[in-house]
Write a protein that holds these residues in place. Structure first.
Motif, PDB file in Angstrom:
ATOM      1  N   ASN A  42       0.798  -1.225   0.000  1.00  0.00           N
ATOM      2  CA  ASN A  42       0.000   0.000   0.000  1.00  0.00           C
ATOM      3  C   ASN A  42       0.829   1.272   0.000  1.00  0.00           C
ATOM      4  N   HIS A  43       2.045   1.230   0.559  1.00  0.00           N
ATOM      5  CA  HIS A  43       2.758   2.478   0.838  1.00  0.00           C
ATOM      6  C   HIS A  43       3.778   2.881  -0.224  1.00  0.00           C
ATOM      7  N   CYS A  44       4.273   1.944  -0.998  1.00  0.00           N
ATOM      8  CA  CYS A  44       5.392   2.224  -1.905  1.00  0.00           C
ATOM      9  C   CYS A  44       4.975   3.164  -3.038  1.00  0.00           C
ATOM     10  N   PRO A  45       5.718   4.244  -3.258  1.00  0.00           N
ATOM     11  CA  PRO A  45       5.349   5.169  -4.340  1.00  0.00           C
ATOM     12  C   PRO A  45       5.422   4.536  -5.734  1.00  0.00           C
ATOM     13  N   PHE A  46       6.246   3.501  -5.892  1.00  0.00           N
ATOM     14  CA  PHE A  46       6.334   2.823  -7.186  1.00  0.00           C
ATOM     15  C   PHE A  46       5.079   1.977  -7.439  1.00  0.00           C
ATOM     16  N   VAL A  47       4.539   1.390  -6.371  1.00  0.00           N
ATOM     17  CA  VAL A  47       3.268   0.667  -6.500  1.00  0.00           C
ATOM     18  C   VAL A  47       2.137   1.654  -6.743  1.00  0.00           C
ATOM     19  N   ILE A  48       2.099   2.724  -5.942  1.00  0.00           N
ATOM     20  CA  ILE A  48       1.038   3.716  -6.087  1.00  0.00           C
ATOM     21  C   ILE A  48       1.020   4.265  -7.516  1.00  0.00           C
ATOM     22  N   GLY A  49       2.199   4.496  -8.080  1.00  0.00           N
ATOM     23  CA  GLY A  49       2.285   4.970  -9.454  1.00  0.00           C
ATOM     24  C   GLY A  49       1.872   3.943 -10.489  1.00  0.00           C
ATOM     25  N   SER A  50       1.826   2.658 -10.083  1.00  0.00           N
ATOM     26  CA  SER A  50       1.512   1.561 -11.010  1.00  0.00           C
ATOM     27  C   SER A  50       0.088   1.046 -10.891  1.00  0.00           C
ATOM     28  N   GLU A  51      -0.627   1.416  -9.835  1.00  0.00           N
ATOM     29  CA  GLU A  51      -1.931   0.786  -9.569  1.00  0.00           C
ATOM     30  C   GLU A  51      -2.931   0.975 -10.701  1.00  0.00           C
ATOM     31  N   ASP A  52      -3.005   2.155 -11.274  1.00  0.00           N
ATOM     32  CA  ASP A  52      -3.941   2.345 -12.390  1.00  0.00           C
ATOM     33  C   ASP A  52      -3.533   1.495 -13.589  1.00  0.00           C
ATOM     34  N   ARG A  53      -2.230   1.357 -13.825  1.00  0.00           N
ATOM     35  CA  ARG A  53      -1.741   0.497 -14.916  1.00  0.00           C
ATOM     36  C   ARG A  53      -2.046  -0.972 -14.620  1.00  0.00           C
ATOM     37  N   MET A  54      -1.955  -1.358 -13.351  1.00  0.00           N
ATOM     38  CA  MET A  54      -2.302  -2.736 -12.979  1.00  0.00           C
ATOM     39  C   MET A  54      -3.785  -2.988 -13.244  1.00  0.00           C
ATOM     40  N   ASN A  55      -4.632  -2.033 -12.875  1.00  0.00           N
ATOM     41  CA  ASN A  55      -6.063  -2.161 -13.153  1.00  0.00           C
ATOM     42  C   ASN A  55      -6.327  -2.245 -14.654  1.00  0.00           C
ATOM     43  N   LYS A  56      -5.655  -1.402 -15.425  1.00  0.00           N
ATOM     44  CA  LYS A  56      -5.839  -1.401 -16.885  1.00  0.00           C
ATOM     45  C   LYS A  56      -5.342  -2.710 -17.491  1.00  0.00           C
ATOM     46  N   PHE A  57      -4.189  -3.191 -17.004  1.00  0.00           N
ATOM     47  CA  PHE A  57      -3.658  -4.462 -17.480  1.00  0.00           C
ATOM     48  C   PHE A  57      -4.683  -5.570 -17.244  1.00  0.00           C
ATOM     49  N   PHE A  58      -5.214  -5.646 -16.030  1.00  0.00           N
ATOM     50  CA  PHE A  58      -6.179  -6.699 -15.712  1.00  0.00           C
ATOM     51  C   PHE A  58      -7.444  -6.559 -16.564  1.00  0.00           C
ATOM     52  N   ALA A  59      -7.909  -5.348 -16.746  1.00  0.00           N
ATOM     53  CA  ALA A  59      -9.094  -5.121 -17.583  1.00  0.00           C
ATOM     54  C   ALA A  59      -8.845  -5.563 -19.024  1.00  0.00           C
ATOM     55  N   ASP A  60      -7.646  -5.320 -19.520  1.00  0.00           N
ATOM     56  CA  ASP A  60      -7.321  -5.663 -20.910  1.00  0.00           C
ATOM     57  C   ASP A  60      -7.119  -7.155 -21.125  1.00  0.00           C
ATOM     58  N   TYR A  61      -6.641  -7.866 -20.113  1.00  0.00           N
ATOM     59  CA  TYR A  61      -6.228  -9.258 -20.322  1.00  0.00           C
ATOM     60  C   TYR A  61      -7.103 -10.304 -19.640  1.00  0.00           C
ATOM     61  N   SER A  62      -7.939  -9.925 -18.701  1.00  0.00           N
ATOM     62  CA  SER A  62      -8.719 -10.943 -17.984  1.00  0.00           C
ATOM     63  C   SER A  62      -9.657 -11.702 -18.918  1.00  0.00           C
ATOM     64  N   SER A  63     -10.176 -11.034 -19.940  1.00  0.00           N
ATOM     65  CA  SER A  63     -11.068 -11.711 -20.888  1.00  0.00           C
ATOM     66  C   SER A  63     -10.298 -12.630 -21.839  1.00  0.00           C
ATOM     67  N   LYS A  64      -8.968 -12.535 -21.822  1.00  0.00           N
ATOM     68  CA  LYS A  64      -8.132 -13.381 -22.679  1.00  0.00           C
ATOM     69  C   LYS A  64      -7.581 -14.578 -21.921  1.00  0.00           C
ATOM     70  N   GLY A  65      -8.088 -14.808 -20.710  1.00  0.00           N
ATOM     71  CA  GLY A  65      -7.641 -15.966 -19.944  1.00  0.00           C
ATOM     72  C   GLY A  65      -6.450 -15.711 -19.049  1.00  0.00           C
ATOM     73  N   VAL A  66      -6.189 -14.434 -18.753  1.00  0.00           N
ATOM     74  CA  VAL A  66      -5.078 -14.082 -17.875  1.00  0.00           C
ATOM     75  C   VAL A  66      -5.635 -13.715 -16.502  1.00  0.00           C
ATOM     76  N   ALA A  67      -5.150 -14.396 -15.477  1.00  0.00           N
ATOM     77  CA  ALA A  67      -5.539 -14.086 -14.104  1.00  0.00           C
ATOM     78  C   ALA A  67      -4.400 -13.328 -13.436  1.00  0.00           C
ATOM     79  N   MET A  68      -4.736 -12.575 -12.399  1.00  0.00           N
ATOM     80  CA  MET A  68      -3.716 -11.840 -11.658  1.00  0.00           C
ATOM     81  C   MET A  68      -4.065 -11.844 -10.184  1.00  0.00           C
ATOM     82  N   VAL A  69      -3.033 -11.951  -9.351  1.00  0.00           N
ATOM     83  CA  VAL A  69      -3.197 -11.835  -7.905  1.00  0.00           C
ATOM     84  C   VAL A  69      -2.064 -10.960  -7.378  1.00  0.00           C
TER      85      VAL A  69
END
Length: 193
Positions: A42-69
């Motif tokens: 939760n606290h790392c600025p590198f994670v905070i800067g990546s969270e929207d990209r992580m959400n976008k990545f999951f949105a783009d790939y989850s329908s293609k059979g890619v899971a993320m945890v």
């Protein structure tokens, strides 16, 4: 043996509590063509800067059979905002659609050899490691990235090809370990490339 999982090694199993009130393990993702495991917090600025990209990545790939945890292994004595309760709040605020789980013992971070937050691992359908490292070359500053190694690796694997780059150095804060000063890393941990 290297600290971090090497290409071709199997994904270590886990059974960890999630922000959704359920425990999650590798079996939960058995239908996925690919599984992305990311060590986050939760606290790392590198994670905070990546969270929207992580959400976008999951949105783009989850329908293609890619899971993320996402797995948070950060100790909470010096970083209380990484507790499970704070993770639940963060997941709600950011609208995470992927599981976000807590590795309180840090055994899973050690099993994977997580170096930094964020640190991504991509496993194929047999749960063998096919890519590890960063999402891109600028996790802290959204919109300023010039490479896309995680997407490149996943696109290649979905097309039946070997990723163009299989290993990069994750960019971010080091994992915060229980009982260690905040910049400590295991002596056998080093850059991947």
């Amino acid at each position: 043996m290297a600290f971090t999982l090497q290409i071709g090694q199997a994904a270590p199993d886990f059974n960890l509590p999630g922000v959704d009130g359920k425990n999650h393990s590798l079996a939960d993702f058995k239908q996925a063509k690919l599984l992305v495991v990311v060590f986050s917090c939760n606290h790392c600025p590198f994670v905070i800067g990546s969270e929207d990209r992580m959400n976008k990545f999951f949105a783009d790939y989850s329908s293609k059979g890619v899971a993320m945890v996402a797995i948070n292994s950060t100790e909470t004595e010096g970083h209380p905002t990484d507790s499970l309760d704070h993770m639940k709040q963060r997941a709600r605020e950011k609208g995470f659609k992927f599981p976000y789980v807590r590795d309180e013992s840090q055994k899973i971070a050690l099993a994977y050899g997580a170096l930094r937050t964020p640190h991504f691992y991509v496993f194929d359908q047999d749960r063998k490691l096919r890519y590890t490292g960063r999402m891109d070359d600028n996790p802290r500053n959204p919109g300023q990235e010039t490479t896309h190694e995680l997407r490149d690796a996943v696109d290649a694997l979905l097309a039946g090809r070997t990723p163009p780059v299989e290993m990069t150095n994750p960019i971010g804060c080091n994992v915060k370990w229980w009982g260690k000063e905040r910049h400590w890393m295991p002596p056998e941990a080093c850059d991947l490339v």
